[in-house]
Design a protein around this motif. Structure first.
Motif, PDB file in Angstrom:
ATOM      1  N   VAL A  55     -24.090  20.896  69.474  1.00  0.00           N
ATOM      2  CA  VAL A  55     -23.602  20.565  70.814  1.00  0.00           C
ATOM      3  C   VAL A  55     -22.129  20.150  70.751  1.00  0.00           C
ATOM      4  CG1 VAL A  55     -23.862  18.941  72.730  1.00  0.00           C
ATOM      5  CG2 VAL A  55     -25.887  19.963  71.683  1.00  0.00           C
ATOM      6  N   GLN A  62     -17.359  24.167  76.873  1.00  0.00           N
ATOM      7  CA  GLN A  62     -17.667  23.392  78.077  1.00  0.00           C
ATOM      8  C   GLN A  62     -16.392  22.807  78.681  1.00  0.00           C
ATOM      9  OE1 GLN A  62     -20.846  20.874  76.148  1.00  0.00           O
ATOM     10  NE2 GLN A  62     -21.888  21.276  78.080  1.00  0.00           N
ATOM     11  N   TYR A 140     -27.537  26.567  73.503  1.00  0.00           N
ATOM     12  CA  TYR A 140     -26.927  25.598  74.411  1.00  0.00           C
ATOM     13  C   TYR A 140     -25.789  26.235  75.210  1.00  0.00           C
ATOM     14  CZ  TYR A 140     -25.185  21.034  75.938  1.00  0.00           C
ATOM     15  OH  TYR A 140     -24.777  19.955  76.696  1.00  0.00           O
ATOM     16  N   CYS A 144     -25.589  26.884  79.452  1.00  0.00           N
ATOM     17  CA  CYS A 144     -24.573  26.139  80.199  1.00  0.00           C
ATOM     18  C   CYS A 144     -23.549  27.058  80.861  1.00  0.00           C
ATOM     19  CB  CYS A 144     -23.850  25.153  79.285  1.00  0.00           C
ATOM     20  SG  CYS A 144     -24.836  23.700  78.839  1.00  0.00           S
ATOM     21  N   ALA A 204     -29.488  21.650  77.739  1.00  0.00           N
ATOM     22  CA  ALA A 204     -28.618  22.537  78.518  1.00  0.00           C
ATOM     23  C   ALA A 204     -29.167  22.736  79.927  1.00  0.00           C
ATOM     24  CB  ALA A 204     -28.468  23.882  77.813  1.00  0.00           C
ATOM     25  N   THR A 207     -28.546  19.744  82.102  1.00  0.00           N
ATOM     26  CA  THR A 207     -27.139  19.709  82.506  1.00  0.00           C
ATOM     27  C   THR A 207     -26.895  20.616  83.699  1.00  0.00           C
ATOM     28  OG1 THR A 207     -26.382  19.200  80.264  1.00  0.00           O
ATOM     29  CG2 THR A 207     -24.783  20.190  81.752  1.00  0.00           C
TER      30      THR A 207
END
Length: 455
Positions: A55, A62, A140, A144, A204, A207
């Motif tokens: 992550v 991100q 992940y 996302c 994920a 989120t």
């Protein structure tokens, strides 16, 4: 077209009370966002250190996504607030509508591009690492990024609320989205209440769901309460001048924040040469520093429309007082951060189920990096003032110099000459350079744009 008979509060309310009223909701919502970041990683660390490392390695992407959304939002925010200050209400509506369309278009482009980029991105960083880190990271990142419409829409809608001084509603949308994320994290990661155990993919998914709910709320608040602008797209026609105006301010901010993604990626590559634990420590640092930095960003979000509005309205004294009070507040908050990172670094790392190796690497790392906080608070505020005054290019130059020409080369050299413990000193060194450049640029812009305004 909207008409507003009375002066917006950003032009008449006493600055101390106005900045407090504008910023406090943003600070609260940003603190909740920071809490979500920490809780998210805390639960991921309970899967394994490999999951936490994965992550952490995805963080630059991100950050890139948020950079594009937030940078565009800076352009929308500054241009919209300036238009309101100049009483150009038709233009303010056009800016708002273009902002909505740009958010939707950006989310589609980013989702498609990042879906195919996930595998090579993780492969670049994990060639000599445990294959589990690669697999976790791809899972992940793909979730996302392909479902990023929530974060793009949420940030844009919140910037529209901030531009007209309605930061209370921004606090609500951000807070609800973050709380939903916090609640869903353990449920989806560990499979509670009969749901399947999803692991990293669950983090994920939590989120994304939090972002979507926050976006829906912010949209509702704009439609119901933000009467100073109209975001209906029924008669929308793209205007090159509006798009150009948004990105004239926004692109430097996007580039400036994207540079942060490149820096993080570069630091991860340097740290992975030592161990995956070192990269995990760097990721944990970003989660922890969000508790200190998020309130500064909340203060920023309240300050930018005040400065932009009063620049449009030609209120020199209000601009000066806003800047002075913002810098003082930011520096005080940063001092609190320094004390925490020096006094209880082991306790902070313990939140993330830190191993003995992570504690050994992390304690000196946190103490060293925190020395940069006091400089960073000043630079963040003044950089945003430059953006609010329409000179975001200076902030971009400063960020480029600090992170690409100082921080990364310094980290690489220190790593080669003195080892891992010296790498962390690159961050305070870069921040000192940033203070110097920020001050030079601000003085130049102040003399050209603020000083000539009537007292």
């Amino acid at each position: 077209m909207n008409t507003i008979e009375k002066e917006n509060k950003m032009g008449v309310m006493p600055i101390g009370r106005l900045l407090f009223q504008m910023s406090l909701p943003m600070i609260i919502s940003m603190l909740i966002q920071a809490l979500y970041n920490i809780v998210d990683s805390m639960y991921v660390s309970q899967i394994s250190e490999n999951a936490l490392t994965a992550v952490s390695l995805v963080f630059p992407i991100q950050n890139l996504m948020i950079s594009i959304a937030a940078g565009t939002g800076v352009g929308i925010n500054a241009l919209l607030s300036k238009s309101l200050g100049e009483k150009e209400f038709g233009k303010a509506n056009d800016v708002a509508r273009h902002g909505v369309v740009l958010a939707l278009a950006s989310s589609v482009i980013f989702a498609v591009a990042m879906f195919f980029f996930a595998n090579p991105f993780m492969a670049m960083q994990t060639a000599n690492a445990d294959p589990e880190i690669f697999n976790y990271g791809v899972q992940y990142m793909q979730i996302c990024c392909t479902l990023c419409i929530g974060v793009f829409t949420q940030i844009t809608m919140e910037r529209l609320l901030t531009s007209t001084g309605k930061t209370f509603y921004t606090m609500i949308s951000q807070s609800v989205g973050a709380v939903i994320n916090i609640i869903l994290d353990p449920i989806l990661i560990f499979g509670y209440f009969g749901l399947p155990k999803m692991g990293v993919a669950g983090a994920a998914a939590a989120t994304v769901l939090g972002q979507v709910i926050g976006a829906v709320l912010a949209l509702i608040f704009n439609l119901k309460f933000n009467k100073e602008i109209n975001i209906s797209l029924l008669k929308f026609r793209p205007k090159r001048a509006i798009i150009g105006g948004i990105y004239k301010i926004g692109v430097p901010s996007i580039i400036m924040q994207c540079i942060g993604s490149v820096m993080t990626f570069g630091m991860n590559l340097i740290l992975m040469e030592f161990s995956s634990t070192a990269a995990a420590v760097f990721g944990v640092y970003f989660k922890l520093n969000s508790i200190i930095f998020m309130p500064i960003f909340g203060l920023n979000n309240g300050m930018v429309p005040i400065v932009a509005y009063n620049y449009g309205a030609r209120h020199k004294k209000r601009i000066k007082k806003t800047v002075q009070l913002s810098v003082l507040t930011a520096c005080c908050l940063m001092l609190i951060g320094i004390f925490c990172f020096w006094l209880i670094p082991d306790k902070l790392l313990g939140i993330f189920n830190a191993s003995a190796d992570m504690i050994a690497i992390g304690v000196p790392a946190l103490r060293t990096i925190s020395l940069s906080f006091i400089f960073a608070g000043y630079c963040i505020i003044i950089g945003s003032v430059l953006q609010a005054l329409g000179d975001a290019v200076y902030s971009m130059i400063n960020s480029l110099a600090r992170q690409m020409f100082v921080l990364l080369p310094a980290a690489y050299i220190l790593a080669r000459l003195f080892g891992l413990s010296a790498v962390w000193w690159a961050i305070p060194i870069a921040e000192i350079v940033s203070v110097t450049l920020t001050t030079i640029f601000y003085r130049k812009v102040y003399r050209r744009k603020v000083q000539p305004l009537p007292d």
